[in-house]
Structure formats: structure tokens, C-alpha cells
Design a protein around this motif. Structure first.
Motif, PDB file in Angstrom:
ATOM      1  N   ASP A   1       0.801  -1.227   0.000  1.00  0.00           N
ATOM      2  CA  ASP A   1       0.000   0.000   0.000  1.00  0.00           C
ATOM      3  C   ASP A   1       0.835   1.279   0.000  1.00  0.00           C
ATOM      4  N   LEU A   2       2.155   1.175  -0.110  1.00  0.00           N
ATOM      5  CA  LEU A   2       3.007   2.363  -0.090  1.00  0.00           C
ATOM      6  C   LEU A   2       2.651   3.328  -1.220  1.00  0.00           C
ATOM      7  N   ASP A   3       2.865   4.608  -0.969  1.00  0.00           N
ATOM      8  CA  ASP A   3       2.717   5.608  -2.015  1.00  0.00           C
ATOM      9  C   ASP A   3       3.900   5.470  -2.975  1.00  0.00           C
ATOM     10  N   MET A   4       3.633   5.061  -4.204  1.00  0.00           N
ATOM     11  CA  MET A   4       4.707   4.847  -5.174  1.00  0.00           C
ATOM     12  C   MET A   4       5.138   6.146  -5.868  1.00  0.00           C
ATOM     13  N   LYS A   5       4.380   7.226  -5.670  1.00  0.00           N
ATOM     14  CA  LYS A   5       4.744   8.544  -6.195  1.00  0.00           C
ATOM     15  C   LYS A   5       5.059   8.520  -7.695  1.00  0.00           C
ATOM     16  N   GLY A   6       4.283   7.728  -8.421  1.00  0.00           N
ATOM     17  CA  GLY A   6       4.423   7.688  -9.870  1.00  0.00           C
ATOM     18  C   GLY A   6       5.489   6.747 -10.394  1.00  0.00           C
ATOM     19  N   ALA A   7       6.234   6.095  -9.517  1.00  0.00           N
ATOM     20  CA  ALA A   7       7.283   5.171  -9.959  1.00  0.00           C
ATOM     21  C   ALA A   7       6.659   3.885 -10.505  1.00  0.00           C
ATOM     22  N   GLY A   8       7.400   3.210 -11.382  1.00  0.00           N
ATOM     23  CA  GLY A   8       6.958   1.915 -11.881  1.00  0.00           C
ATOM     24  C   GLY A   8       7.396   0.775 -10.993  1.00  0.00           C
ATOM     25  N   ILE A   9       8.502   0.995 -10.268  1.00  0.00           N
ATOM     26  CA  ILE A   9       9.045  -0.042  -9.396  1.00  0.00           C
ATOM     27  C   ILE A   9       9.715   0.608  -8.197  1.00  0.00           C
ATOM     28  N   LEU A  10       9.444   0.056  -7.008  1.00  0.00           N
ATOM     29  CA  LEU A  10      10.153   0.442  -5.795  1.00  0.00           C
ATOM     30  C   LEU A  10      11.061  -0.703  -5.388  1.00  0.00           C
ATOM     31  N   CYS A  11      12.331  -0.417  -5.161  1.00  0.00           N
ATOM     32  CA  CYS A  11      13.282  -1.389  -4.621  1.00  0.00           C
ATOM     33  C   CYS A  11      14.386  -0.606  -3.921  1.00  0.00           C
TER      34      CYS A  11
ATOM     35  N   GLN B   1      17.608  -0.433  -4.169  1.00  0.00           N
ATOM     36  CA  GLN B   1      18.597   0.147  -5.070  1.00  0.00           C
ATOM     37  C   GLN B   1      18.130  -0.113  -6.496  1.00  0.00           C
ATOM     38  N   LYS B   2      18.603   0.677  -7.432  1.00  0.00           N
ATOM     39  CA  LYS B   2      18.186   0.488  -8.821  1.00  0.00           C
ATOM     40  C   LYS B   2      18.585  -0.877  -9.365  1.00  0.00           C
ATOM     41  N   ASP B   3      19.654  -1.451  -8.813  1.00  0.00           N
ATOM     42  CA  ASP B   3      20.130  -2.739  -9.313  1.00  0.00           C
ATOM     43  C   ASP B   3      19.857  -3.874  -8.334  1.00  0.00           C
ATOM     44  N   GLU B   4      18.898  -3.689  -7.416  1.00  0.00           N
ATOM     45  CA  GLU B   4      18.588  -4.723  -6.426  1.00  0.00           C
ATOM     46  C   GLU B   4      17.090  -4.939  -6.385  1.00  0.00           C
ATOM     47  N   THR B   5      16.608  -5.871  -7.224  1.00  0.00           N
ATOM     48  CA  THR B   5      15.169  -6.082  -7.390  1.00  0.00           C
ATOM     49  C   THR B   5      14.663  -7.323  -6.669  1.00  0.00           C
ATOM     50  N   SER B   6      15.455  -7.882  -5.743  1.00  0.00           N
ATOM     51  CA  SER B   6      15.057  -9.121  -5.071  1.00  0.00           C
ATOM     52  C   SER B   6      13.826  -8.945  -4.192  1.00  0.00           C
ATOM     53  N   VAL B   7      13.554  -7.738  -3.745  1.00  0.00           N
ATOM     54  CA  VAL B   7      12.266  -7.358  -3.165  1.00  0.00           C
ATOM     55  C   VAL B   7      11.820  -6.122  -3.923  1.00  0.00           C
ATOM     56  N   SER B   8      10.676  -6.194  -4.576  1.00  0.00           N
ATOM     57  CA  SER B   8      10.205  -5.077  -5.407  1.00  0.00           C
ATOM     58  C   SER B   8       8.710  -4.916  -5.272  1.00  0.00           C
ATOM     59  N   LEU B   9       8.271  -3.677  -5.397  1.00  0.00           N
ATOM     60  CA  LEU B   9       6.848  -3.381  -5.532  1.00  0.00           C
ATOM     61  C   LEU B   9       6.648  -2.808  -6.924  1.00  0.00           C
ATOM     62  N   LEU B  10       5.783  -3.451  -7.717  1.00  0.00           N
ATOM     63  CA  LEU B  10       5.597  -3.082  -9.119  1.00  0.00           C
ATOM     64  C   LEU B  10       4.220  -2.486  -9.363  1.00  0.00           C
ATOM     65  N   ASP B  11       4.198  -1.424 -10.154  1.00  0.00           N
ATOM     66  CA  ASP B  11       2.969  -0.955 -10.777  1.00  0.00           C
ATOM     67  C   ASP B  11       2.908  -1.679 -12.124  1.00  0.00           C
ATOM     68  N   CYS B  12       2.076  -2.696 -12.207  1.00  0.00           N
ATOM     69  CA  CYS B  12       2.131  -3.601 -13.364  1.00  0.00           C
ATOM     70  C   CYS B  12       1.739  -2.910 -14.666  1.00  0.00           C
ATOM     71  N   ALA B  13       0.783  -1.985 -14.622  1.00  0.00           N
ATOM     72  CA  ALA B  13       0.400  -1.259 -15.842  1.00  0.00           C
ATOM     73  C   ALA B  13       1.553  -0.390 -16.319  1.00  0.00           C
ATOM     74  N   ARG B  14       2.250   0.245 -15.389  1.00  0.00           N
ATOM     75  CA  ARG B  14       3.361   1.117 -15.760  1.00  0.00           C
ATOM     76  C   ARG B  14       4.549   0.298 -16.289  1.00  0.00           C
TER      77      ARG B  14
END
Length: 433
Positions: free
Chosen positions: A143-153, A155-168
Motif C-alpha cells: 500500500d506504499l505511495d509509489m509517487k508515480g514510480a513503476g518499481i520500488l526497490c 537500489q536500482k540494481d537490487e530487485t530481489s524485493v520489489s513493488l511493481l505498478d504492473c500497468a506502468r
């Protein structure tokens, strides 16, 4: 804040951490996947609780068969921390069709890049590697505010835990590309080029020495050689994790609850068809099975043995014990019901889907008070059933089931694929050796 650490140094697995056997099999091709879509563990709102109007928390978990122990504890960690009013869906990304997995670090490395498509290109999705546990409700991250981002992780190169906006993310992380041997760098470059990244608070990916017991919300056992469950002892020289007790305590609580992601009431989607086709499962060696059962019956002091088989017609001689017969499908449907001092399961079990073996073993342990002897034949050609999985996977399943029934003995006799192996364990296994 969680502790900080130099992620490029502390978590790296170096050549001297690898077992020599690893280097001989390092470039061995991975078999093709057989699943059209991920199997899903669904957690509905708890009975008696007013359901939340919020959307289900969707978690896509990268996993593989030999990570069954970690997979189960991961799911349990969600169960323990979830909002009882909300629905959760845990999508097990494992052995999916159409992916060229040769060269992947794990059996699930590139699946994360297919999540937008697997999620229907809409809504949100969390991605987790299987080597993690939740110490807080994952809905908080969802439920975090993604502030328009497509992915939250973190670091930019560390996607082992990620929150995705699937449409974006759908136009950028495409399943067609995820299915090719394209490397991680290709997908990470897209994040930077398209300005898709937003920073995820570090508490949601606390890696090894970053872990703080009162702060971390998702604990990531990143360093392969210190993962507490030690999934690949033939590949790595393992060491104890300094915070491993956090993981072991969670596993013990799952054993006390006799937890499995799939159950008799909520089996895998392929269970009903597999149950109807049990007669086609590879036939086990009944004589060898009877020999193992005799040893266990003697060690457990069993006066009665229930022999379970696909057709219910196997009645081997087990000296010193009375023998009764039952069909495997009827035994699995019966629920917890002790029917003898011990159980011998001859064949059939290998015809079940992988996801249903754990709870099926629990049912067989429940049917006998002292021991469970399992005899089965494997067939690598029977893709989509547990018959295609290696003997080591079956041994792991018996070990895990035994931890949920610690007062029982067990044995496992496996034939097929050019080999014959026997494993034994349980509370007093030495007496049956």
C-alpha cells in the motif's frame, strides 16, 4: 533504520565457497518448465472478520523445487503477519513454460521480469525471492505511495524485493524478453532509461548484516553459504548464519501448526485430475517396500499395518503384524484418522502434483501411529507430477513431514531413473537401520 552494509562485498559468493561438484555441473542445461501459470496459495479473510475493501495483496515468489523448505517458511511468515481482514495471493513462480533458463543463476532468475504480464498488466504486485521471510505485514509495503514510480526497490540494481505498478511496467518488462537468455543488465537498464525507479525503504529488504530484530520488516538471507536451510549441500560449503535462529524459530512454529501452503481442503488445481489418474502412476516395488516396513514395524512395536496403494489391492507379508489395505485416494480424503500402528504406502504418491505431496504425507502419517514407509518409482518423463522430481527432493519432503510428526519413524525407498535409493529417519531411526 536497518543496519547498513557494503552489499557488493558482504553478500557475494566466491569460487572458494563452492563445492567441487558445483563446477562439474555449473553449465548443465536446466529442464524445460511445464507450468502454464504459477500455482497460487490463496489466503482469504479470516472467518468472523469483516473483509477489507482493499484489493488482494499479490505476491509473486521466485522459487524452485529444491527450495521447498524455504518456500514453506516464507508462506508461513506471511500467514503469521497478515491482516486477517484482507485477501492475499502468493503466486509460486516455479518451472514455468517457455523460459530459456540456461545461464540463470537460479531456476527462477528472470521470472520477475514477467510479472507485469503474469499479473494481467494491471494493479500492483510484490516480488520476493524465496530466501526471505516477512517480519511485518507485506500489505504495508503493498500500500506504499509509489509517487508515480513503476518499481520500488532498495537500489536500482537490487530487485530481489520489489513493488511493481504492473500497468506502468508492462511496456518495459515484457514477458517475451523475459523468456529469452537476456541478462539482468538489460532489464535494469530499462529502469534507469525510462526513469521507473523509486526507493523502497531498506527495512523491506534487510540483507544479512542489515537485519535489526526490532526494525526489519523483510529479512533477506542473501549470502548463499549462510542460508539456514542449506538447500544445496552438494554445491556450497555452508556456514552458520549469525541470525539464523530467527528463521529456525519461524520454521518450528510452522511445524507446531502443521502448516502447509496447500491442504486437503485447498489442494493444487491439478490435484483432482491427478487423483483420478493414480492407477497410471509408476508401480513401486512391493517386495522391497514390505522389507522396509518390517524393519520399521519391529522398531516401532507395531502390531498392525495399513498398506495404502492406488487400487487398494497390495497386501505384502509383514511378519509379526496384521495387515489391512486401503486405496490411496480414500486415505487422502479421510482426514486425520489413525487406522493402524503404521502405514506402508506402495506407489501412487509419485503421481500427485508436487504441491500436494506435503499434505498427503501428513495424511499418511496421521493414518498410522508409529511409522510411515513409502515406496515409489520415479519417471523423469512424467513431467507435471512428482514422479519427475529427484530422490533428494523426496527425501526432503519426508524430512519436512517428519518434523511435523516428530514421534514417528519413516523410510523412503526410491527406484527408477537408473537408480535405487533408501533413506530413513524419524525420532528413533537408528533402531530401524
Amino acid at each position: 533504520m536497518a543496519k547498513t552494509s557494503d552489499t557488493r562485498v558482504k553478500f557475494k559468493t566466491r569460487w572458494y565457497h563452492r563445492h567441487p561438484k558445483y563446477w562439474f555441473r555449473k553449465d548443465k542445461p536446466r529442464p524445460a518448465g511445464h507450468r502454464d501459470a504459477p500455482e497460487v496459495v490463496r489466503l482469504d479473510p479470516e472467518p468472523g472478520v469483516t473483509p477489507s475493501p482493499k484489493p488482494p495483496v499479490r505476491i509473486f515468489l521466485g522459487t524452485e523445487p529444491m527450495q521447498a523448505r524455504a518456500e514453506r517458511v516464507f508462506i508461513w511468515s506471511v500467514v503469521r503477519r497478515r491482516d486477517p481482514a484482507r485477501a492475499y495471493e502468493i503466486h509460486l513462480m516455479k518451472d514455468l513454460k517457455g523460459f530459456d533458463r540456461n545461464g540463470w543463476t537460479t531456476g527462477f532468475t528472470n521470472y520477475r521480469y514477467a510479472i507485469p504480464a503474469l499479473a494481467g498488466e494491471q494493479g500492483r504486485a510484490i516480488y520476493n525471492d524465496v530466501d526471505q521471510i516477512y517480519l511485518a505485514d507485506p500489505a504495508e509495503m503493498f500500500d506504499l505511495d509509489m509517487k508515480g514510480a513503476g518499481i520500488l526497490c532498495v537500489q536500482k540494481d537490487e530487485t530481489s524485493v520489489s513493488l511493481l505498478d504492473c500497468a506502468r511496467m508492462a511496456p518495459h518488462w515484457r514477458i517475451e524478453e523475459a523468456r529469452t537468455p537476456l541478462k539482468r543488465k538489460h532489464f535494469l537498464d530499462i529502469i534507469a532509461r525510462e526513469d521507473l525507479w523509486g526507493e523502497l525503504p531498506g527495512v523491506w529488504n534487510a540483507r544479512d548484516t542489515e537485519y535489526g530484530p526490532d526494525v526489519a520488516k523483510c529479512f533477506h538471507f542473501t549470502t548463499l553459504r549462510t542460508q539456514p536451510w542449506r538447500p544445496f549441500p552438494d554445491q556450497l560449503f555452508y556456514e552458520d548464519h549469525p541470525e539464523g535462529e530467527c528463521w529456525f524459530a519461524l520454521e518450528r512454529s510452522s511445524n507446531d501448526a502443521r502448516f502447509n501452503g496447500f491442504t486437503r481442503e485447498r489442494p493444487s488445481r491439478g490435484f483432482a485430475a491427478a487423483l483420478a489418474a493414480l492407477g497410471q502412476a509408476p508401480r513401486a516395488d512391493a517386495a522391497r517396500a514390505a522389507q522396509d516396513a518390517r524393519k520399521l514395524a519391529q522398531a516401532a512395536g507395531a502390531a498392525s499395518v495399513l498398506v495404502v496403494s492406488p487400487e487398494g489391492d497390495a497386501q505384502p507379508d509383514i511378519r509379526g503384524a496384521s495387515v489391512s489395505a486401503a486405496r490411496l485416494d480414500e486415505t487422502l480424503r479421510a482426514g486425520a484418522n489413525r487406522r493402524a500402528d503404521g502405514v506402508l504406502c506402495v506407489g501412487g504418491l509419485s503421481g500427485l502434483p508436487e504441491e500436494d505431496v506435503a499434505w498427503a504425507l501428513d495424511a499418511l502419517f496421521d493414518a498410522g501411529g508409529g511409522f510411515l514407509a513409502v515406496s515409489l518409482k520415479l519417471d523423469p518423463a512424467r513431467i507435471g507430477t512428482a514422479a519427475a522430481l529427484p530422490p533428494e527432493w523426496w527425501r526432503l519432503q519426508l524430512e519436512l513431514a517428519s518434523a511435523r510428526a516428530p514421534d514417528r519413524l519413516w523410510s523412503l525407498a526410491v527406484t527408477g531413473a537408473g537408480s535405487a535409493k533408501t533413506f530413513r529417519g524419524g525420532a528413533t531411526a537408528s533402531r530401524a537401520a
